[in-house]
Design a protein around this motif. Structure first.
Motif, PDB file in Angstrom:
ATOM      1  N   VAL A   2      -4.805   1.935   5.987  1.00 10.64           N
ATOM      2  CA  VAL A   2      -3.475   2.479   5.733  1.00 10.64           C
ATOM      3  C   VAL A   2      -2.623   2.259   6.978  1.00 10.64           C
ATOM      4  CG1 VAL A   2      -2.138   4.530   5.242  1.00 10.64           C
ATOM      5  CG2 VAL A   2      -4.332   4.207   4.131  1.00 10.64           C
ATOM      6  N   GLU A   6       3.373   2.352   5.692  1.00  8.14           N
ATOM      7  CA  GLU A   6       3.071   2.009   4.309  1.00  8.14           C
ATOM      8  C   GLU A   6       3.563   3.126   3.369  1.00  8.14           C
ATOM      9  OE1 GLU A   6      -1.112   1.544   2.835  1.00  8.14           O
ATOM     10  OE2 GLU A   6      -0.577  -0.549   3.143  1.00  8.14           O
ATOM     11  N   PRO A   8       3.168   4.850  -0.243  1.00  4.37           N
ATOM     12  CA  PRO A   8       2.262   4.858  -1.391  1.00  4.37           C
ATOM     13  C   PRO A   8       2.997   4.401  -2.647  1.00  4.37           C
ATOM     14  CG  PRO A   8       2.205   6.951  -0.222  1.00  4.37           C
ATOM     15  CD  PRO A   8       3.346   6.179   0.337  1.00  4.37           C
ATOM     16  N   THR A  13      -0.424  -2.001  -2.388  1.00  2.55           N
ATOM     17  CA  THR A  13      -1.273  -0.845  -2.099  1.00  2.55           C
ATOM     18  C   THR A  13      -2.114  -0.521  -3.333  1.00  2.55           C
ATOM     19  OG1 THR A  13       0.396   0.716  -2.859  1.00  2.55           O
ATOM     20  CG2 THR A  13       0.459   0.134  -0.543  1.00  2.55           C
ATOM     21  N   SER A  14      -3.154   0.289  -3.126  1.00  2.00           N
ATOM     22  CA  SER A  14      -3.998   0.610  -4.283  1.00  2.00           C
ATOM     23  C   SER A  14      -3.272   1.552  -5.249  1.00  2.00           C
ATOM     24  CB  SER A  14      -5.318   1.221  -3.822  1.00  2.00           C
ATOM     25  OG  SER A  14      -5.085   2.162  -2.814  1.00  2.00           O
ATOM     26  N   SER A  16      -0.150   1.316  -5.979  1.00  4.82           N
ATOM     27  CA  SER A  16       0.661   0.420  -6.789  1.00  4.82           C
ATOM     28  C   SER A  16      -0.171  -0.222  -7.888  1.00  4.82           C
ATOM     29  CB  SER A  16       1.277  -0.650  -5.895  1.00  4.82           C
ATOM     30  OG  SER A  16       1.927  -1.612  -6.673  1.00  4.82           O
ATOM     31  N   ASP A  67      -1.333  -7.047  -6.431  1.00  4.99           N
ATOM     32  CA  ASP A  67      -1.782  -5.875  -5.679  1.00  4.99           C
ATOM     33  C   ASP A  67      -3.245  -6.001  -5.294  1.00  4.99           C
ATOM     34  OD1 ASP A  67       0.647  -4.631  -5.687  1.00  4.99           O
ATOM     35  OD2 ASP A  67       0.274  -3.553  -7.536  1.00  4.99           O
ATOM     36  N   SER A  70      -3.520  -8.442  -2.517  1.00  4.13           N
ATOM     37  CA  SER A  70      -3.013  -7.898  -1.247  1.00  4.13           C
ATOM     38  C   SER A  70      -3.985  -6.881  -0.651  1.00  4.13           C
ATOM     39  CB  SER A  70      -1.662  -7.220  -1.463  1.00  4.13           C
ATOM     40  OG  SER A  70      -0.694  -8.149  -1.820  1.00  4.13           O
ATOM     41  N   VAL A  71      -4.590  -6.048  -1.520  1.00  2.00           N
ATOM     42  CA  VAL A  71      -5.527  -5.044  -1.018  1.00  2.00           C
ATOM     43  C   VAL A  71      -6.764  -5.730  -0.454  1.00  2.00           C
ATOM     44  CG1 VAL A  71      -7.081  -3.193  -1.729  1.00  2.00           C
ATOM     45  CG2 VAL A  71      -4.711  -3.150  -2.470  1.00  2.00           C
ATOM     46  N   ARG A  74      -5.968  -7.452   2.672  1.00  2.00           N
ATOM     47  CA  ARG A  74      -5.379  -6.442   3.569  1.00  2.00           C
ATOM     48  C   ARG A  74      -4.077  -6.915   4.214  1.00  2.00           C
ATOM     49  NH1 ARG A  74     -10.668  -3.810   6.475  1.00  2.00           N
ATOM     50  NH2 ARG A  74     -11.595  -3.055   4.534  1.00  2.00           N
ATOM     51  N   PRO A  76      -0.225  -6.491   2.923  1.00  2.00           N
ATOM     52  CA  PRO A  76       0.817  -6.201   1.942  1.00  2.00           C
ATOM     53  C   PRO A  76       2.026  -7.115   2.113  1.00  2.00           C
ATOM     54  CG  PRO A  76       0.632  -4.418   3.528  1.00  2.00           C
ATOM     55  CD  PRO A  76      -0.479  -5.366   3.818  1.00  2.00           C
ATOM     56  N   SER A 147       9.330   3.484  -5.370  1.00  2.00           N
ATOM     57  CA  SER A 147       8.469   3.294  -4.206  1.00  2.00           C
ATOM     58  C   SER A 147       8.841   2.021  -3.469  1.00  2.00           C
ATOM     59  CB  SER A 147       7.004   3.198  -4.629  1.00  2.00           C
ATOM     60  OG  SER A 147       6.609   4.325  -5.322  1.00  2.00           O
TER      61      SER A 147
END
Lengths: 157, 157
Positions: A2, A6, A8, A13-14, A16, A67, A70-71, A74, A76, A147
């Motif tokens: 995190v 960032e 949420p 992100t998770s 998202s 997403d 990206s997760v 790591r 974003p 968001s």
């Protein structure tokens, strides 16, 4: 991982991914309730809902895959142009979803009163469930859009 | 007087006053087209539009007066709590306006097909004009809400 800045629910992100997954599920369920075995093409608003859901589903799936990617790597997305495109797309699709769901809810109310036989065989409840699922999909799209807008605003300062 | 961090359309600017003025005009016109001399209480959606417009008009007038006052004393509101309340209020009212306008647009389409005599005496075009004005009011509310959200985001950083 995190990061400090960032948000949420912003893309990559998770949270998202959870929002996109929910949007896909609710949109697909709404589409199925509206179109399977029902003559939905009788009224403009029903066709409108089916069209919009046909747009929301690929949009949400694409962003859900982004997403996940990206997760996993790591990293974003931090490009303001791409974020603006995503915010605008979510914004437009969420409004179209809300408009379609409201139209269906209003029409079912009118048809129930105008024609007693219309609601035979549980058609009305199917339409109402479809409208309800579309409302849920709208709510999640709106959350994604807000968001990402907040994240975009934090990037540009 | 334009400050460096002022967002056009955020509360306390002349652009915000223009948006509020437009909201008030469009909402009042939509209410008049819907309610004057028409039996609008036959359908839930019509009553819903009238109710929402009855909420939007005092909300917009109050904020328009706040904007005039802020412009005159040259001191825009910078309290995050108040801004959050305004953003949330605009957001809720704009969605309710969009939902009401979409319901009316959908219902008029259905009633035109179901009952040929329904659109006698120009009733349908009045309902459609009312829905169109409500759409315009929704658009301006949304613009206010987004401007204030952007301003709030710039304040909290």
């Amino acid at each position: 991982m995190v990061m400090d800045d960032e948000v949420p629910g912003a893309v990559g992100t998770s949270a998202s991914f959870a929002l996109r997954f929910g949007q896909t599920i609710f949109s697909a369920a709404s589409l199925l309730f509206m179109s399977l075995g029902v003559e939905f093409h009788n009224y403009t608003a029903f066709c409108f809902l089916v069209t919009i859901m046909g747009l929301v589903i690929p949009w949400s799936i694409t962003l859900a895959l982004t997403d996940i990617y990206s997760v996993l790597i790591r990293c974003p997305i931090r490009h303001p142009g791409i974020l603006l495109f995503i915010v605008f797309g979510d914004w437009a699709l969420s409004f179209l979803t809300l408009a379609a769901a409201s139209s269906i809810a209003g029409i079912v109310d009118v048809l129930q009163r105008a024609d007693e036989t219309f609601c035979a065989a549980g058609l009305c409840s199917r339409y109402q469930i479809s409208a309800g699922l579309a409302f849920l999909s709208w709510f999640l799209s709106m959350a994604s859009s807000l968001s990402n807008l907040w994240f975009l605003s934090s990037l540009t300062r």
